[in-house]
Design a protein around this motif. Structure first.
Motif, PDB file in Angstrom:
ATOM      1  N   PRO A 159       7.139 -12.879  -0.490  1.00 38.91           N
ATOM      2  CA  PRO A 159       6.289 -12.855   0.704  1.00 38.91           C
ATOM      3  C   PRO A 159       6.936 -13.589   1.870  1.00 38.91           C
ATOM      4  O   PRO A 159       7.667 -14.565   1.686  1.00 38.91           O
ATOM      5  CB  PRO A 159       5.026 -13.582   0.237  1.00 38.91           C
ATOM      6  CG  PRO A 159       5.520 -14.540  -0.809  1.00 38.91           C
ATOM      7  CD  PRO A 159       6.695 -13.876  -1.469  1.00 38.91           C
ATOM      8  N   ASP A 160       6.644 -13.098   3.064  1.00 38.50           N
ATOM      9  CA  ASP A 160       7.124 -13.777   4.267  1.00 38.50           C
ATOM     10  C   ASP A 160       6.320 -15.049   4.504  1.00 38.50           C
ATOM     11  O   ASP A 160       6.846 -16.076   4.912  1.00 38.50           O
ATOM     12  CB  ASP A 160       6.996 -12.829   5.462  1.00 38.50           C
ATOM     13  CG  ASP A 160       7.639 -13.386   6.724  1.00 38.50           C
ATOM     14  OD1 ASP A 160       8.316 -14.422   6.652  1.00 38.50           O
ATOM     15  OD2 ASP A 160       7.473 -12.771   7.785  1.00 38.50           O
ATOM     16  N   SER A 161       5.022 -14.967   4.238  1.00 41.69           N
ATOM     17  CA  SER A 161       4.117 -16.100   4.437  1.00 41.69           C
ATOM     18  C   SER A 161       3.236 -16.268   3.207  1.00 41.69           C
ATOM     19  O   SER A 161       2.924 -15.288   2.523  1.00 41.69           O
ATOM     20  CB  SER A 161       3.240 -15.860   5.677  1.00 41.69           C
ATOM     21  OG  SER A 161       2.170 -16.776   5.732  1.00 41.69           O
ATOM     22  N   LEU A 162       2.829 -17.511   2.946  1.00 39.31           N
ATOM     23  CA  LEU A 162       1.931 -17.784   1.830  1.00 39.31           C
ATOM     24  C   LEU A 162       0.470 -17.857   2.270  1.00 39.31           C
ATOM     25  O   LEU A 162      -0.399 -18.203   1.469  1.00 39.31           O
ATOM     26  CB  LEU A 162       2.330 -19.097   1.147  1.00 39.31           C
ATOM     27  CG  LEU A 162       3.720 -19.154   0.511  1.00 39.31           C
ATOM     28  CD1 LEU A 162       3.924 -20.495  -0.189  1.00 39.31           C
ATOM     29  CD2 LEU A 162       3.928 -18.014  -0.461  1.00 39.31           C
ATOM     30  N   HIS A 185      10.439 -19.239   0.706  1.00 40.29           N
ATOM     31  CA  HIS A 185       9.825 -17.961   0.341  1.00 40.29           C
ATOM     32  C   HIS A 185       9.976 -17.805  -1.172  1.00 40.29           C
ATOM     33  O   HIS A 185      11.077 -17.527  -1.659  1.00 40.29           O
ATOM     34  CB  HIS A 185      10.508 -16.806   1.059  1.00 40.29           C
ATOM     35  CG  HIS A 185      10.510 -16.940   2.547  1.00 40.29           C
ATOM     36  ND1 HIS A 185       9.514 -16.457   3.350  1.00 40.29           N
ATOM     37  CD2 HIS A 185      11.412 -17.531   3.383  1.00 40.29           C
ATOM     38  CE1 HIS A 185       9.781 -16.728   4.610  1.00 40.29           C
ATOM     39  NE2 HIS A 185      10.927 -17.385   4.661  1.00 40.29           N
ATOM     40  N   PRO A 186       8.901 -17.970  -1.930  1.00 40.56           N
ATOM     41  CA  PRO A 186       9.026 -17.882  -3.387  1.00 40.56           C
ATOM     42  C   PRO A 186       9.135 -16.442  -3.869  1.00 40.56           C
ATOM     43  O   PRO A 186       8.590 -15.516  -3.247  1.00 40.56           O
ATOM     44  CB  PRO A 186       7.723 -18.514  -3.885  1.00 40.56           C
ATOM     45  CG  PRO A 186       6.750 -18.210  -2.795  1.00 40.56           C
ATOM     46  CD  PRO A 186       7.534 -18.303  -1.513  1.00 40.56           C
ATOM     47  N   GLN A 187       9.835 -16.270  -4.964  1.00 41.73           N
ATOM     48  CA  GLN A 187       9.811 -14.984  -5.656  1.00 41.73           C
ATOM     49  C   GLN A 187       8.569 -14.981  -6.544  1.00 41.73           C
ATOM     50  O   GLN A 187       8.417 -15.816  -7.429  1.00 41.73           O
ATOM     51  CB  GLN A 187      11.060 -14.804  -6.516  1.00 41.73           C
ATOM     52  CG  GLN A 187      11.069 -13.504  -7.297  1.00 41.73           C
ATOM     53  CD  GLN A 187      12.241 -13.410  -8.265  1.00 41.73           C
ATOM     54  OE1 GLN A 187      13.038 -14.332  -8.395  1.00 41.73           O
ATOM     55  NE2 GLN A 187      12.356 -12.298  -8.961  1.00 41.73           N
ATOM     56  N   ILE A 188       7.658 -14.046  -6.283  1.00 42.27           N
ATOM     57  CA  ILE A 188       6.447 -13.908  -7.085  1.00 42.27           C
ATOM     58  C   ILE A 188       6.699 -12.847  -8.146  1.00 42.27           C
ATOM     59  O   ILE A 188       7.147 -11.739  -7.835  1.00 42.27           O
ATOM     60  CB  ILE A 188       5.243 -13.508  -6.217  1.00 42.27           C
ATOM     61  CG1 ILE A 188       5.067 -14.475  -5.039  1.00 42.27           C
ATOM     62  CG2 ILE A 188       3.981 -13.450  -7.058  1.00 42.27           C
ATOM     63  CD1 ILE A 188       4.767 -15.895  -5.419  1.00 42.27           C
ATOM     64  N   ILE A 189       6.448 -13.195  -9.397  1.00 44.69           N
ATOM     65  CA  ILE A 189       6.723 -12.263 -10.489  1.00 44.69           C
ATOM     66  C   ILE A 189       5.459 -12.017 -11.303  1.00 44.69           C
ATOM     67  O   ILE A 189       4.530 -12.825 -11.299  1.00 44.69           O
ATOM     68  CB  ILE A 189       7.837 -12.790 -11.421  1.00 44.69           C
ATOM     69  CG1 ILE A 189       7.417 -14.130 -12.046  1.00 44.69           C
ATOM     70  CG2 ILE A 189       9.149 -12.921 -10.670  1.00 44.69           C
ATOM     71  CD1 ILE A 189       8.346 -14.597 -13.138  1.00 44.69           C
ATOM     72  N   MET A 190       5.452 -10.896 -11.997  1.00 49.11           N
ATOM     73  CA  MET A 190       4.354 -10.556 -12.899  1.00 49.11           C
ATOM     74  C   MET A 190       4.878 -10.726 -14.315  1.00 49.11           C
ATOM     75  O   MET A 190       5.825 -10.036 -14.729  1.00 49.11           O
ATOM     76  CB  MET A 190       3.920  -9.109 -12.674  1.00 49.11           C
ATOM     77  CG  MET A 190       2.524  -8.817 -13.130  1.00 49.11           C
ATOM     78  SD  MET A 190       1.403  -8.879 -11.722  1.00 49.11           S
ATOM     79  CE  MET A 190      -0.164  -8.600 -12.508  1.00 49.11           C
TER      80      MET A 190
END
Length: 281
Positions: A159-162, A185-190
């Motif tokens: 994401p660009d912004s949280l 900018h975190p990498q969000i994973i499933m």
């Protein structure tokens, strides 16, 4: 046997792909205040951005009811012998449990898959099922193969912004402020059907997305080369083009498909989020 592949609207497949593969879609609902909209039918992501900018709160979303699913399955079984239906992860929505309950009415003619993913992570499984159906596999064989593939789907995005994740309770205020100050900018994973943060990238989005794609290439040297999705929430065109070029440079996919997220996924991740999604081996 005529098999219909269907999914809820969170699979984020484009109209072109839905038509090409003849995928049936049942929409989730988006609530903007007192107004109700059907995802992919009468609401677009810009409506989400405008609503959040005006109110400071996220829209509410809801799954199709059991009755909605019964009507949807019955309609499809008028022309098909069997339905294989895909849902967003059961750990993030009631969509799967409602579809599963509705399927009991049809005595084995409807198989419901918990994708354990969202967006085009789910979409990858949907199109894989379409591929297998075109090869002449039975409904039981398709159901087994796609269920076995679920842990191999890379569902991740940056994401660009949280801000939206914070408003939705998926990010603490401390993390939000730290990300803004440090340009993180975190990498969000499933993983196992749940969202979580992995590596953090620092800098502008172009730099972060390039490093993210480089990391995916290192993490997954072997992958299903059939297709890859570059999926984004109304991201800057230059960022999307750079991402697609980087994917094509590092990977050897037969197709690199660009899709934009629908209103359900957009309402949780915000504008300018981008992910590269594919099936690993």
């Amino acid at each position: 046997m005529k098999i219909r592949i269907t999914a809820d609207s969170t699979c984020d497949l484009s109209e072109e792909l839905i038509t090409k593969y003849n995928v049936g879609i049942v929409p989730l609902t988006v609530l903007l205040g007192e107004q109700s909209f059907r995802d992919g039918v009468n609401i677009v992501p810009q409506d989400i951005f405008d609503y959040v900018a005006k109110t400071g709160i996220l829209p509410k979303t809801s799954a199709p009811s059991i009755a909605d699913y019964e009507e949807f399955f019955e309609y499809n079984l008028n022309e098909y012998d069997a339905v294989i239906h895909f849902n967003i992860s059961s750990k993030t929505s009631a969509s799967h449990s409602n579809a599963l309950a509705a399927s009991e009415k049809f005595r084995g003619k409807v198989a419901v898959v918990d994708s354990l993913a969202l967006s085009t992570g789910q979409g990858l499984l949907v199109l894989k099922a379409c591929d297998l159906a075109a090869q002449g596999l039975s409904a039981d064989e398709i159901y087994k193969q796609v269920n076995d593939l679920r842990p191999k789907v890379n569902t991740s995005f940056v994401p660009d912004s949280l801000d939206y994740l914070h408003k939705g309770g998926r990010c603490s205020l401390a993390s939000l402020m730290g990300a803004k100050v440090l340009k993180l900018h975190p990498q969000i994973i499933m993983e196992n059907g749940k969202l979580g943060a992995k590596k953090k990238y620092m800098g502008d989005m172009n730099r972060c997305i390039k490093n993210y794609i480089n990391d995916l290439h290192t993490m997954y040297p072997e992958y299903d080369s059939t297709r890859c999705f570059v999926t984004h929430s109304s991201a800057d065109p230059e960022l999307v083009e750079m991402a697609k070029a980087q994917v094509k440079k590092l990977f050897a996919f037969d197709e690199v498909l660009e899709t934009t997220t629908g209103s359900i996924v957009t309402s949780h991740c915000g504008r300018n989020t981008l992910g590269v999604l594919f099936i690993t081996v």
